[in-house]
Motif scaffolding. Structure first.
Motif, PDB file in Angstrom:
ATOM      1  N   ASN A  31       3.387   4.151  -2.405  1.00  0.00           N
ATOM      2  CA  ASN A  31       2.064   4.589  -1.130  1.00  0.00           C
ATOM      3  C   ASN A  31       2.230   4.643  -0.279  1.00  0.00           C
ATOM      4  OD1 ASN A  31      -0.475   6.221  -1.296  1.00  0.00           O
ATOM      5  ND2 ASN A  31      -1.611   3.777  -2.758  1.00  0.00           N
ATOM      6  N   ASP A  32       2.432   5.424   0.535  1.00  0.00           N
ATOM      7  CA  ASP A  32       2.087   5.792   1.908  1.00  0.00           C
ATOM      8  C   ASP A  32       1.093   4.987   2.351  1.00  0.00           C
ATOM      9  OD1 ASP A  32       1.336   8.228   1.343  1.00  0.00           O
ATOM     10  OD2 ASP A  32       2.849   8.711   2.766  1.00  0.00           O
ATOM     11  N   GLY A  33      -0.372   5.278   1.481  1.00  0.00           N
ATOM     12  CA  GLY A  33      -1.835   4.556   1.881  1.00  0.00           C
ATOM     13  C   GLY A  33      -2.312   6.554   1.218  1.00  0.00           C
ATOM     14  N   THR A  34      -1.787   7.957   1.239  1.00  0.00           N
ATOM     15  CA  THR A  34      -2.612   8.770   0.485  1.00  0.00           C
ATOM     16  C   THR A  34      -2.446   9.237  -0.812  1.00  0.00           C
ATOM     17  OG1 THR A  34      -0.216   9.334   0.857  1.00  0.00           O
ATOM     18  CG2 THR A  34      -1.848  10.092   2.598  1.00  0.00           C
ATOM     19  N   TYR A  35      -1.884   8.257  -1.440  1.00  0.00           N
ATOM     20  CA  TYR A  35      -2.714   7.693  -3.138  1.00  0.00           C
ATOM     21  C   TYR A  35      -4.221   7.118  -3.559  1.00  0.00           C
ATOM     22  CZ  TYR A  35      -1.602   9.201  -8.642  1.00  0.00           C
ATOM     23  OH  TYR A  35      -1.263   9.208  -9.291  1.00  0.00           O
ATOM     24  N   PRO A  36      -5.077   8.303  -4.250  1.00  0.00           N
ATOM     25  CA  PRO A  36      -6.045   6.702  -4.558  1.00  0.00           C
ATOM     26  C   PRO A  36      -6.275   5.963  -5.989  1.00  0.00           C
ATOM     27  CG  PRO A  36      -6.412   9.228  -5.199  1.00  0.00           C
ATOM     28  CD  PRO A  36      -5.577   8.946  -4.198  1.00  0.00           C
ATOM     29  N   GLY A  37      -6.687   4.633  -5.717  1.00  0.00           N
ATOM     30  CA  GLY A  37      -6.122   3.522  -6.637  1.00  0.00           C
ATOM     31  C   GLY A  37      -5.658   3.710  -6.341  1.00  0.00           C
ATOM     32  N   LYS A  38      -4.228   3.464  -5.915  1.00  0.00           N
ATOM     33  CA  LYS A  38      -3.112   2.073  -5.411  1.00  0.00           C
ATOM     34  C   LYS A  38      -3.493   1.400  -4.877  1.00  0.00           C
ATOM     35  CE  LYS A  38      -0.858   4.045  -9.606  1.00  0.00           C
ATOM     36  NZ  LYS A  38      -1.154   3.480 -11.076  1.00  0.00           N
ATOM     37  N   GLU A  39      -2.267   0.506  -3.776  1.00  0.00           N
ATOM     38  CA  GLU A  39      -2.345  -0.032  -3.080  1.00  0.00           C
ATOM     39  C   GLU A  39      -1.256   0.833  -2.048  1.00  0.00           C
ATOM     40  OE1 GLU A  39      -4.044  -3.252  -2.162  1.00  0.00           O
ATOM     41  OE2 GLU A  39      -5.338  -2.843  -3.866  1.00  0.00           O
ATOM     42  N   ILE A  40      -1.638   0.666  -0.982  1.00  0.00           N
ATOM     43  CA  ILE A  40      -0.289   0.680   0.118  1.00  0.00           C
ATOM     44  C   ILE A  40       1.109  -0.184  -0.606  1.00  0.00           C
ATOM     45  CG2 ILE A  40       0.400   0.969   2.519  1.00  0.00           C
ATOM     46  CD1 ILE A  40      -2.504   1.681   3.226  1.00  0.00           C
ATOM     47  N   GLY A  41       1.990   0.563  -0.627  1.00  0.00           N
ATOM     48  CA  GLY A  41       3.439  -0.472  -1.192  1.00  0.00           C
ATOM     49  C   GLY A  41       3.719  -0.159  -2.647  1.00  0.00           C
ATOM     50  N   GLU A  42       2.823   0.076  -2.450  1.00  0.00           N
ATOM     51  CA  GLU A  42       2.762  -0.218  -4.475  1.00  0.00           C
ATOM     52  C   GLU A  42       3.735   1.728  -5.232  1.00  0.00           C
ATOM     53  OE1 GLU A  42       0.173  -0.189  -9.137  1.00  0.00           O
ATOM     54  OE2 GLU A  42      -0.262  -0.005  -6.789  1.00  0.00           O
ATOM     55  N   ASN A  43       4.737   0.923  -6.079  1.00  0.00           N
ATOM     56  CA  ASN A  43       5.327   2.202  -6.396  1.00  0.00           C
ATOM     57  C   ASN A  43       4.787   3.322  -7.055  1.00  0.00           C
ATOM     58  OD1 ASN A  43       8.245   1.484  -5.632  1.00  0.00           O
ATOM     59  ND2 ASN A  43       8.774   0.044  -7.400  1.00  0.00           N
ATOM     60  N   VAL A  71       5.028  12.285 -16.660  1.00  0.00           N
ATOM     61  CA  VAL A  71       4.754  12.331 -17.971  1.00  0.00           C
ATOM     62  C   VAL A  71       4.091  11.033 -18.683  1.00  0.00           C
ATOM     63  CG1 VAL A  71       4.580  13.691 -20.925  1.00  0.00           C
ATOM     64  CG2 VAL A  71       4.882  14.763 -18.359  1.00  0.00           C
ATOM     65  N   ASP A  72       5.764  10.587 -18.292  1.00  0.00           N
ATOM     66  CA  ASP A  72       5.730   9.054 -18.313  1.00  0.00           C
ATOM     67  C   ASP A  72       4.276   7.934 -18.099  1.00  0.00           C
ATOM     68  OD1 ASP A  72       7.305   8.989 -16.477  1.00  0.00           O
ATOM     69  OD2 ASP A  72       8.493   7.198 -16.756  1.00  0.00           O
ATOM     70  N   ARG A  73       3.654   8.449 -16.894  1.00  0.00           N
ATOM     71  CA  ARG A  73       3.173   7.828 -16.271  1.00  0.00           C
ATOM     72  C   ARG A  73       1.300   8.790 -15.997  1.00  0.00           C
ATOM     73  NH1 ARG A  73       5.362   3.973 -12.747  1.00  0.00           N
ATOM     74  NH2 ARG A  73       8.018   3.776 -11.943  1.00  0.00           N
ATOM     75  N   GLY A  74       2.210   9.076 -16.404  1.00  0.00           N
ATOM     76  CA  GLY A  74      -0.116  10.045 -16.719  1.00  0.00           C
ATOM     77  C   GLY A  74      -0.106  10.285 -15.320  1.00  0.00           C
ATOM     78  N   THR A  75       0.753  10.808 -14.495  1.00  0.00           N
ATOM     79  CA  THR A  75      -0.117  10.469 -12.445  1.00  0.00           C
ATOM     80  C   THR A  75       0.922  11.743 -11.950  1.00  0.00           C
ATOM     81  OG1 THR A  75       2.098   9.291 -11.615  1.00  0.00           O
ATOM     82  CG2 THR A  75       0.129   8.160 -12.262  1.00  0.00           C
ATOM     83  N   VAL A  76       0.380  13.070 -10.944  1.00  0.00           N
ATOM     84  CA  VAL A  76       0.819  13.171 -10.395  1.00  0.00           C
ATOM     85  C   VAL A  76       0.559  13.201  -8.767  1.00  0.00           C
ATOM     86  CG1 VAL A  76       0.236  16.179  -9.423  1.00  0.00           C
ATOM     87  CG2 VAL A  76      -0.381  15.312 -11.980  1.00  0.00           C
ATOM     88  N   VAL A  77       2.015  13.241  -8.490  1.00  0.00           N
ATOM     89  CA  VAL A  77       2.704  12.752  -7.435  1.00  0.00           C
ATOM     90  C   VAL A  77       2.842  13.803  -5.973  1.00  0.00           C
ATOM     91  CG1 VAL A  77       4.018  11.179  -5.969  1.00  0.00           C
ATOM     92  CG2 VAL A  77       2.677  10.877  -7.670  1.00  0.00           C
TER      93      VAL A  77
END
Length: 108
Positions: A31-43, A71-77
């Motif tokens: 995460n470069d800071g643009t993905y909501p709900g996750k810490e910056i630097g989190e995979n 699908v296994d993570r339930g996320t869209v990136v």
């Protein structure tokens, strides 16, 4: 006058991946800071994870951004083409199918 920072403009060519296509991540994505709900630097995505392209957008009128559902993570990136590889191969008809008339292009 060139500033020496020019890059190829991807959107001048067709997208490399299409919606519904199965893909694999070729890089770890943090995460470069643009993905909501996750810490910056989190995979967000690990190298080797498999997902499906849901949508295609553009960034800075230069690059395609592929919305990939993991699908296994339930996320869209959002991913760049250089971070993905296709897991689907173009289907080519076998010689038996061609001989049997499967590729004649006639409508039924």
């Amino acid at each position: 006058m060139s500033l020496g920072r020019e890059q190829d403009i991807e959107i001048r060519t067709p997208p490399r991946f299409m919606p519904g296509e199965r893909v694999r991540a070729t890089h770890h994505i943090k995460n470069d800071g643009t993905y909501p709900g996750k810490e910056i630097g989190e995979n967000l995505v690990r190298k080797g994870d498999e997902g499906y392209v849901r949508d295609i957008g553009t960034f800075l009128q230069q690059f395609y951004i592929y919305a990939v559902e993991w699908v296994d993570r339930g996320t869209v990136v959002g991913m760049r083409a250089r971070e993905l590889m296709s897991l689907e191969t173009a289907r080519t008809p076998s010689s038996a199918e061609i001989g049997a008339g499967f590729n004649k292009g006639t409508a039924r």
